[in-house]
Design an enzyme around this catalytic site. Structure first.
Site, mmCIF file in Angstrom:
data_model
loop_
_atom_site.group_PDB
_atom_site.id
_atom_site.type_symbol
_atom_site.label_atom_id
_atom_site.label_comp_id
_atom_site.label_asym_id
_atom_site.label_seq_id
_atom_site.Cartn_x
_atom_site.Cartn_y
_atom_site.Cartn_z
ATOM 1 N N ASP A 44 12.106 73.810 70.969
ATOM 2 C CA ASP A 44 10.674 74.129 71.103
ATOM 3 C C ASP A 44 9.978 73.891 69.764
ATOM 4 O O ASP A 44 8.752 74.016 69.659
ATOM 5 C CB ASP A 44 10.450 75.547 71.651
ATOM 6 C CG ASP A 44 10.963 76.642 70.732
ATOM 7 O OD1 ASP A 44 11.626 76.329 69.710
ATOM 8 O OD2 ASP A 44 10.694 77.830 71.032
ATOM 9 N N SER A 45 10.765 73.475 68.752
ATOM 10 C CA SER A 45 10.176 72.987 67.498
ATOM 11 C C SER A 45 9.294 71.780 67.762
ATOM 12 O O SER A 45 8.562 71.338 66.878
ATOM 13 C CB SER A 45 11.277 72.624 66.491
ATOM 14 O OG SER A 45 12.245 71.783 67.094
ATOM 15 N N ASP A 83 15.705 73.882 74.970
ATOM 16 C CA ASP A 83 15.270 75.194 74.486
ATOM 17 C C ASP A 83 14.349 75.841 75.514
ATOM 18 O O ASP A 83 13.420 75.194 76.008
ATOM 19 C CB ASP A 83 14.435 74.960 73.208
ATOM 20 C CG ASP A 83 14.768 75.927 72.107
ATOM 21 O OD1 ASP A 83 15.537 76.863 72.341
ATOM 22 O OD2 ASP A 83 14.246 75.716 70.994
ATOM 23 N N LYS A 113 19.054 76.822 75.806
ATOM 24 C CA LYS A 113 19.202 77.707 74.642
ATOM 25 C C LYS A 113 18.146 78.804 74.704
ATOM 26 O O LYS A 113 16.985 78.525 75.015
ATOM 27 C CB LYS A 113 19.047 76.905 73.337
ATOM 28 C CG LYS A 113 19.096 77.785 72.089
ATOM 29 C CD LYS A 113 19.224 76.973 70.825
ATOM 30 C CE LYS A 113 17.905 76.489 70.261
ATOM 31 N NZ LYS A 113 16.920 77.540 69.938
ATOM 32 N N GLU A 115 16.595 82.246 72.487
ATOM 33 C CA GLU A 115 16.552 83.120 71.309
ATOM 34 C C GLU A 115 16.682 84.547 71.817
ATOM 35 O O GLU A 115 15.788 85.033 72.509
ATOM 36 C CB GLU A 115 15.222 82.926 70.565
ATOM 37 C CG GLU A 115 15.070 81.539 69.973
ATOM 38 C CD GLU A 115 13.736 81.334 69.255
ATOM 39 O OE1 GLU A 115 13.025 82.321 68.988
ATOM 40 O OE2 GLU A 115 13.412 80.169 68.970
ATOM 41 N N GLU A 182 20.605 81.213 62.771
ATOM 42 C CA GLU A 182 19.526 80.646 61.943
ATOM 43 C C GLU A 182 19.176 81.580 60.792
ATOM 44 O O GLU A 182 18.920 82.780 61.001
ATOM 45 C CB GLU A 182 18.271 80.365 62.802
ATOM 46 C CG GLU A 182 17.125 79.824 61.938
ATOM 47 C CD GLU A 182 16.013 79.142 62.700
ATOM 48 O OE1 GLU A 182 16.127 78.944 63.927
ATOM 49 O OE2 GLU A 182 14.994 78.802 62.050
HETATM 50 O O1 KIV Z 1 13.544 74.583 68.207
HETATM 51 C C1 KIV Z 1 14.463 74.143 67.495
HETATM 52 O O2 KIV Z 1 14.430 72.994 67.030
HETATM 53 C C2 KIV Z 1 15.581 75.027 67.219
HETATM 54 C C3 KIV Z 1 16.638 74.568 66.260
HETATM 55 C C4 KIV Z 1 16.109 74.399 64.896
HETATM 56 C C5 KIV Z 1 17.850 75.410 66.307
HETATM 57 O O3 KIV Z 1 15.651 76.081 67.759
#
Ligand code: KIV
Length: 265
Positions: A44-45, A83, A113, A115, A182
């Protein structure tokens, strides 16, 4: 090269370092896949890196599905993890399963993924029940930066470290196949890595994790400075692109481009 599956990733612990990298589009996915990464994460980056946002909170499920789908077209061998963005799993376990299912069904993701904190251990279990592999993410959780008071190193105090270790064990028990750590001290990352059987993948967590992840734009030098301490730049793509564009501007202004070489008779 063979297709990297969840069992292969699990078997890599203590044998071979796992390399994960983010990608948000098909051509980049093809490049990193050809370069031999084990896992491509559609992070989600994308909010910070592609959408020009200052944080990841506004990123939607539909946007993540779009990026995951186009990334899937560039991948042959790597495992594809998507994510789950802010509020795609926090509202209820039902929403979590439904949205995780969309990533697999509509976008070709092979895992998701999340969090997580102690509040989402059952959510991991429910997603696993649907047959969807889950990667946990603890330490600095960018989706909770308001709650954490910013993007800060986590787990520094003894109590905080013990809490993260206990959380990692719960995530393993709930059936996650891997765990992102992280921005935590390297000693704590080492302790967690040695205390659980699933592979840990570090970002800002030192060299003792079972694998590493970086954001593609950061490592190729496409992101604007300043970058976090844990980023290593392996190229200067931003400078290369700027210089190429300046040369193009210059040649068009001067009438040098296109020459007969780039024109039709
Ligand atoms: O959103 C992302 O890119 C991430 C990674 C940096 C682990 O969660």
């Amino acid at each position: 090269m063979k297709k990297i599956t969840v069992p292969i990733i699990s078997s890599m612990k203590d044998k071979e370092k796992i390399v994960m990298i983010t990608a948000y589009d098909a051509p980049t996915a093809r490049i990193v896949d050809e370069a031999g990464v084990d896992i491509v994460l559609v992070g989600d980056s994308v909010g910070n890196v592609i959408q020009g946002l200052s944080n990841t909170l506004p990123v939607t499920v539909d946007e993540m599905i779009y990026h995951t789908r186009i990334v899937s077209r560039g991948i042959q061998n790597a495992h594809l993890c998507a994510d789950m963005p802010f509020m795609s799993f926090q509202s209820s376990k039902e929403d979590a399963v439904k949205n995780a299912g969309r990533f697999v069904k509509e976008a070709g993701a092979e895992s998701v993924k999340l969090e997580v904190t102690n509040d989402y251990i059952d959510t991991i279990r429910e997603i696993r029940k649907a047959g969807i592999p889950v990667m946990g993410h603890i330490g600095l959780r960018p989706q909770s930066f308001h709650d954490m008071g910013g993007y800060k190193l986590q787990g520094r105090g003894k109590g905080e470290g013990a809490e993260l270790l206990a959380l990692a064990k719960k995530i393993e028990d709930a059936g996650a196949f891997s765990l992102v750590l992280e921005s935590i001290p390297q000693k704590l990352a080492k302790k967690i890595t040695r205390s659980i059987k699933i592979p840990t993948i570090g970002i800002g967590a030192g060299p003792d994790c079972d694998g590493q992840v970086l954001v593609i734009n950061d490592l190729v030098g496409l992101s604007e400075e300043p970058l976090p301490k844990f980023v290593k730049k392996y190229a200067e793509v931003r400078e290369t692109m700027k210089e190429a564009t300046k040369d193009y501007v210059d040649e068009v202004k001067k009438g040098v481009f296109p020459s007969s070489e780039h024109s039709y008779d």
